[in-house]
Design a protein around this motif. Structure first.
Motif, PDB file in Angstrom:
ATOM      1  N   VAL A 129       0.869  -1.173   0.000  1.00 43.59           N
ATOM      2  CA  VAL A 129       0.000   0.000   0.000  1.00 43.59           C
ATOM      3  C   VAL A 129       0.906   1.223   0.000  1.00 43.59           C
ATOM      4  O   VAL A 129       1.869   1.291   0.770  1.00 43.59           O
ATOM      5  N   PHE A 130       0.623   2.183  -0.866  1.00 43.75           N
ATOM      6  CA  PHE A 130       1.508   3.323  -1.062  1.00 43.75           C
ATOM      7  C   PHE A 130       0.888   4.603  -0.507  1.00 43.75           C
ATOM      8  O   PHE A 130      -0.307   4.844  -0.635  1.00 43.75           O
ATOM      9  N   ASP A 131       1.736   5.420   0.084  1.00 39.31           N
ATOM     10  CA  ASP A 131       1.301   6.714   0.604  1.00 39.31           C
ATOM     11  C   ASP A 131       1.170   7.745  -0.512  1.00 39.31           C
ATOM     12  O   ASP A 131       0.366   8.681  -0.409  1.00 39.31           O
ATOM     13  N   LEU A 132       1.988   7.585  -1.556  1.00 41.14           N
ATOM     14  CA  LEU A 132       1.987   8.525  -2.678  1.00 41.14           C
ATOM     15  C   LEU A 132       2.220   7.754  -3.965  1.00 41.14           C
ATOM     16  O   LEU A 132       3.165   6.970  -4.057  1.00 41.14           O
ATOM     17  N   VAL A 152      -4.080  -0.342  -3.824  1.00 43.75           N
ATOM     18  CA  VAL A 152      -2.778   0.068  -3.279  1.00 43.75           C
ATOM     19  C   VAL A 152      -2.830   1.422  -2.569  1.00 43.75           C
ATOM     20  O   VAL A 152      -1.807   1.944  -2.154  1.00 43.75           O
ATOM     21  N   LEU A 153      -4.024   1.990  -2.438  1.00 41.63           N
ATOM     22  CA  LEU A 153      -4.202   3.267  -1.747  1.00 41.63           C
ATOM     23  C   LEU A 153      -5.007   3.049  -0.471  1.00 41.63           C
ATOM     24  O   LEU A 153      -5.990   2.305  -0.469  1.00 41.63           O
ATOM     25  N   SER A 154      -4.594   3.695   0.610  1.00 46.58           N
ATOM     26  CA  SER A 154      -5.326   3.614   1.875  1.00 46.58           C
ATOM     27  C   SER A 154      -5.659   5.025   2.343  1.00 46.58           C
ATOM     28  O   SER A 154      -5.319   6.014   1.669  1.00 46.58           O
ATOM     29  N   VAL A 155      -6.309   5.150   3.480  1.00 48.92           N
ATOM     30  CA  VAL A 155      -6.696   6.467   3.996  1.00 48.92           C
ATOM     31  C   VAL A 155      -5.457   7.352   4.142  1.00 48.92           C
ATOM     32  O   VAL A 155      -4.470   6.965   4.767  1.00 48.92           O
ATOM     33  N   PRO A 182     -16.941   8.248  -3.489  1.00 51.12           N
ATOM     34  CA  PRO A 182     -16.943   9.004  -2.229  1.00 51.12           C
ATOM     35  C   PRO A 182     -15.759   8.714  -1.321  1.00 51.12           C
ATOM     36  O   PRO A 182     -15.568   9.415  -0.312  1.00 51.12           O
ATOM     37  N   ARG A 183     -14.939   7.736  -1.681  1.00 49.29           N
ATOM     38  CA  ARG A 183     -13.753   7.447  -0.871  1.00 49.29           C
ATOM     39  C   ARG A 183     -12.639   8.454  -1.105  1.00 49.29           C
ATOM     40  O   ARG A 183     -11.624   8.430  -0.405  1.00 49.29           O
TER      41      ARG A 183
END
Length: 203
Positions: A129-132, A152-155, A182-183
């Motif tokens: 999972v990537f931050d950017l 691969v994207l999280s909050v 909406p996410r």
């Protein structure tokens, strides 16, 4: 002071300007767009560096290395961080090697892990999972990446896409998958050729 041996900011800035000018001249002589290096605009590159500094991501993915102009600026934005895993992905080994040399030339090569692989294959296989995530590749394939990008994207993760104003007709359907979801909180920025930023706000 930078933690990277051989890095000097004034030299870096001069190097990037020279690289941009040289490759822009090269691109202007290429009739086939696939032969062009097609770098991000300098303002877009600086924005990427700024986001990297603000977000302080631990895991970064660039999809579309080309010869490394945006890679240089992302690395520049990450240079003061420790424990960063920055992957730059491209299907063209020769361009990836060129980018690697540029990073070595400015003393930032230790920040980047270059992978030569098709983006769809990489996104299908990775468990990371990537931050950017910065997306600047062949636009015709973007819609194939949508579901895998969600994975691969999280909050708090940030997705940035280049050329969304200059080639809006080619990316509008892909961008709609984020704008209408909406996410995400989404922004279209009039920087360079147009940048789209989607920030994941919900799991």
């Amino acid at each position: 002071m930078s933690m990277h041996k051989g890095f000097e900011r004034t030299y870096f800035l001069s190097y990037c300007q020279s690289l941009y000018d040289t490759d822009k001249a090269y691109d202007s002589e290429q009739a086939n767009r696939l032969n062009r290096h097609r770098h991000v605009e300098p303002d877009s590159a600086k924005f990427l560096a700024s986001i990297a500094m603000i977000r302080e991501p631990h895991k970064v993915l660039e999809i579309g290395t080309s010869t490394g102009f945006s890679t240089l600026w992302l690395a520049y934005g990450l240079r003061h961080q420790s424990n960063v895993d920055f992957i730059s992905l491209d299907i063209d080994k020769s361009r990836s090697n060129t980018a690697k040399q540029h990073l070595q030339n400015v003393g930032l090569s230790s920040l980047v892990r270059f992978i030569v692989q098709d983006a769809f294959v990489f996104l299908s296989k990775t468990e990371d999972v990537f931050d950017l995530v910065f997306l600047d590749a062949e636009r015709q394939f973007y819609s194939n990446y949508t579901e895998r990008l969600h994975k691969v994207l999280s909050v708090g993760s940030v997705l940035i896409v280049d050329n969304v104003l200059s080639h809006s007709d080619e990316v509008c359907e892909f961008l709609a998958e984020f704008i209408n979801n909406p996410r995400y909180i989404c922004h279209t920025l009039d920087i360079g050729a147009g940048l789209f930023m989607a920030v994941r706000q919900e799991p």
